[in-house]
Structure formats: structure tokens, C-alpha cells
Write a protein that holds these residues in place. Sequence first.
Motif, mmCIF file in Angstrom:
data_model
loop_
_atom_site.group_PDB
_atom_site.id
_atom_site.type_symbol
_atom_site.label_atom_id
_atom_site.label_comp_id
_atom_site.label_asym_id
_atom_site.label_seq_id
_atom_site.Cartn_x
_atom_site.Cartn_y
_atom_site.Cartn_z
ATOM 1 N N GLN A 141 -49.396 16.442 10.636
ATOM 2 C CA GLN A 141 -50.491 17.188 11.268
ATOM 3 C C GLN A 141 -51.422 16.267 12.042
ATOM 4 O O GLN A 141 -51.807 16.565 13.176
ATOM 5 N N GLY A 144 -49.693 14.781 15.148
ATOM 6 C CA GLY A 144 -49.532 15.804 16.183
ATOM 7 C C GLY A 144 -50.843 16.113 16.889
ATOM 8 O O GLY A 144 -50.882 16.275 18.115
ATOM 9 N N ARG A 145 -51.927 16.182 16.118
ATOM 10 C CA ARG A 145 -53.229 16.458 16.717
ATOM 11 C C ARG A 145 -53.685 15.293 17.605
ATOM 12 O O ARG A 145 -54.245 15.512 18.686
ATOM 13 N N GLU A 147 -51.790 13.267 19.287
ATOM 14 C CA GLU A 147 -51.019 13.320 20.537
ATOM 15 C C GLU A 147 -51.556 14.397 21.476
ATOM 16 O O GLU A 147 -51.639 14.185 22.701
ATOM 17 N N ARG A 148 -51.935 15.544 20.903
ATOM 18 C CA ARG A 148 -52.466 16.616 21.757
ATOM 19 C C ARG A 148 -53.807 16.222 22.371
ATOM 20 O O ARG A 148 -54.069 16.487 23.546
ATOM 21 N N LEU A 149 -54.658 15.575 21.578
ATOM 22 C CA LEU A 149 -55.964 15.167 22.100
ATOM 23 C C LEU A 149 -55.822 14.092 23.175
ATOM 24 O O LEU A 149 -56.563 14.085 24.156
ATOM 25 N N ARG A 150 -54.882 13.159 22.969
ATOM 26 C CA ARG A 150 -54.689 12.099 23.951
ATOM 27 C C ARG A 150 -54.149 12.630 25.269
ATOM 28 O O ARG A 150 -54.346 12.003 26.330
ATOM 29 N N SER A 151 -53.472 13.764 25.206
ATOM 30 C CA SER A 151 -52.893 14.334 26.427
ATOM 31 C C SER A 151 -53.865 15.242 27.164
ATOM 32 O O SER A 151 -53.551 15.739 28.258
ATOM 33 N N THR A 152 -55.042 15.448 26.563
ATOM 34 C CA THR A 152 -56.034 16.322 27.192
ATOM 35 C C THR A 152 -56.566 15.673 28.469
ATOM 36 O O THR A 152 -56.994 14.516 28.467
#
Length: 372
Positions: A141, A144-145, A147-152
Motif C-alpha cells: 500500500q 503504491g501510494r 508511486e502515485r504521488l510521485r507521478s502527480t
Amino acid sequence: MRLGLVSLPMAGKSTLMAAAAAWARLATRPGEGGAPRAGDGAAPSAPASGVVVARIPDERVDWLAEQYRPRKVTHATIEWVEVPALGPAHLQALHRLDAVALVVRAFDPEQRSVPHPEGRVDPVADFRRLWEEWLLLDWSQVQGRIERLRSTQSVPKAQRRDIERELSVLERCLQVLEQGLPLSKAALDPEEAALLKGYSLVTFRPVLLAVNLDDAQLAAGGDYPGRDELQRAALGRVEAVVDLAARLELELAELDAESREAFAQELHLTLPVGVERLGRAAYDACGLIAFLTAGEDEVRAWTITRGTVARDAAGKVHSDIARGFIRAEVVAFDDLKEAGSLARARERGLLRLEGKDYVVQDGDVIEFRFNV
């Protein structure tokens, strides 16, 4: 509070649940434990449901019940929840738990009657496997979070600050998990912890280790192969290690009081049994304490978090008491027991008047004064 049980197959988890249910039934039998049971709020659920509700033994409640002979006696309770398996599908169920006990087997090391699925009895290996799977749920978790924040991309500057702060917290959490430690060891301040409330991160809650023994191991003083290594492996990871004998404790609960005591002495089994000690250890690990109220209507233990102030504790009894709080009349249970009665405690100056910001202590016997 809700305590989840997690184990590999054939560790005795279902037997432990049955033992918890049996001891819960025992606590409600007339004449057992020396205190009235009518109306006790700890009637057990059927073990087949996967949830057992049991009272937490408390000699303070029993003593007060003997003094007041109330119409109702209510102990603090614990819900035992059998978690079928580890995995993403169970994250929602795990999220509702207050604490988790990992159950490993040391019984039947020769596998004469109960074969281990992997052909060996090794509590250390079982603990390490459970622990790694437990941490992996949170690691997946958090990673994954991150990675999502870094791609923002292309977010307002104010929002970017929030993202950077959350990233910083999550990266620290990831480092803790990669060290093999639970997130409860991440030393987050309240604001940082609040950032993660929306996630189903399971290792923020206390984890305990329950070691399931057999009769021979109990007779040998609780010794079993790998004991010292297991203690070292659990150090810094779990809040407590509790030895128990689920099958034997299930059998004991079905005996009469005299036979139970004699059988326990013969097998060097410490009372209260491991089932009850595990429940108490989970209660303590969650930072929970109980204050007590007593009268002719009811003697009751009220569960609160350590550090709760008097007005908030009053709200546990009724919201009107908190709203109209005037003061709390408080006496420590040990002082009350030594005095023998509330009247004598008052004569000796042991009864105190406390205000709304008084931090309630475990075992305080309280009468709240209020006006609404």
C-alpha cells in the motif's frame, strides 16, 4: 476491543477460538468466580460465527459486585475475531481490528497426530513467514501510494506542499517496513499519523504473538524447541509473547471448578489460562484502561484510552453527564478495598474531588456529579 487471530493452517487457531468461547461461557455460569453473573454484558457468541465476545477478567469488578450485590455486573469485553487468511481481500476486516495476534504452533513436534502442512514444526519459521506477509500488506500500500504521488503533475503550489509532506511521511514508513518493523514503530506525531488514516495500514495496531503448546511442553515448564530463537525474533516486533495450550484450555473450561484447579496444578498450568492472558495482553497493548462505577443497579468497568480526562470519561457513561459535568468523586480501587467501604474511604480522606481535566487512572472508582 477487537482482537484478530491470524495463523498458518494447522496452528490451532480454531481451537483457540473455541477455547475463548468456552471460557466466556464459563464466566457466565452461576457460582463461577464468586461474583454475580446475572445481566453480565459478556455473554459469548457462538464460535461458529468467527467472532466470540468474552469478558476480560477483573478482580476489581468481582470485589465491587460482592460488596454492592447489584442487579447487573458488566465487565470490559473483548471480541475475538478469526481472520481466515492474510491477503488484500481481508484488508477491510483487518482495518476494523484494534490488535492482532499471530498464532504459531509448537505442539506435537513429531507430528504424530497433527501434521504440519510443510512437514515440520518450526514456530520460528512460521512466525517469520507470518510477519513478512503481514508487513507486505502495508509495504504494498505504501509503495503504491508513493508511486502515485510521485507521478502527480501540474498541481497548485499549495497542494504540492501537502503532497510533499505526505510523501515524506510515507517514505519514512517505507524505511521502517523495510527494516522488518511495524508502522507502530515509525514514531509519527499525531498530525503525521492523521495523514495516513484513510489507508488500511494494518501494522499501526499492536501485534502479539501466541505460541500454542501441548501438555508435555507445559509439564516441562513451557519449554519447546526454538523458544529462545523465537523470543529473539519477536523482540521489537510484537508487544507481547503469550504461551498457551488451546486444546487443553478448551478441555479445562468444561470441568467443574475443583477438578479444573487440580488438573491445572498437575500440569503446571498457570491460571488465568493463556486465552485470558492473551486477551488481557491485547487490552494493555492497545493502551486501554478501565475506570469503575458501582451501585445497587450496576457495577461496571468502562474501557477508555490511557490519558483520558474526567469529562471525556463521563461521556462514556452518558453524553449528558459530560455536558453537565461538575466534578468527579474519585477513589483508587486499592484504597477503597483497604478501607472496606466507600463510607470508610470517605472518613479516611481517601475520596477526592477532581475537575474536568483530571486524567483518569486505571482502577479509579468514580461517581460523576453533573447538572443539565
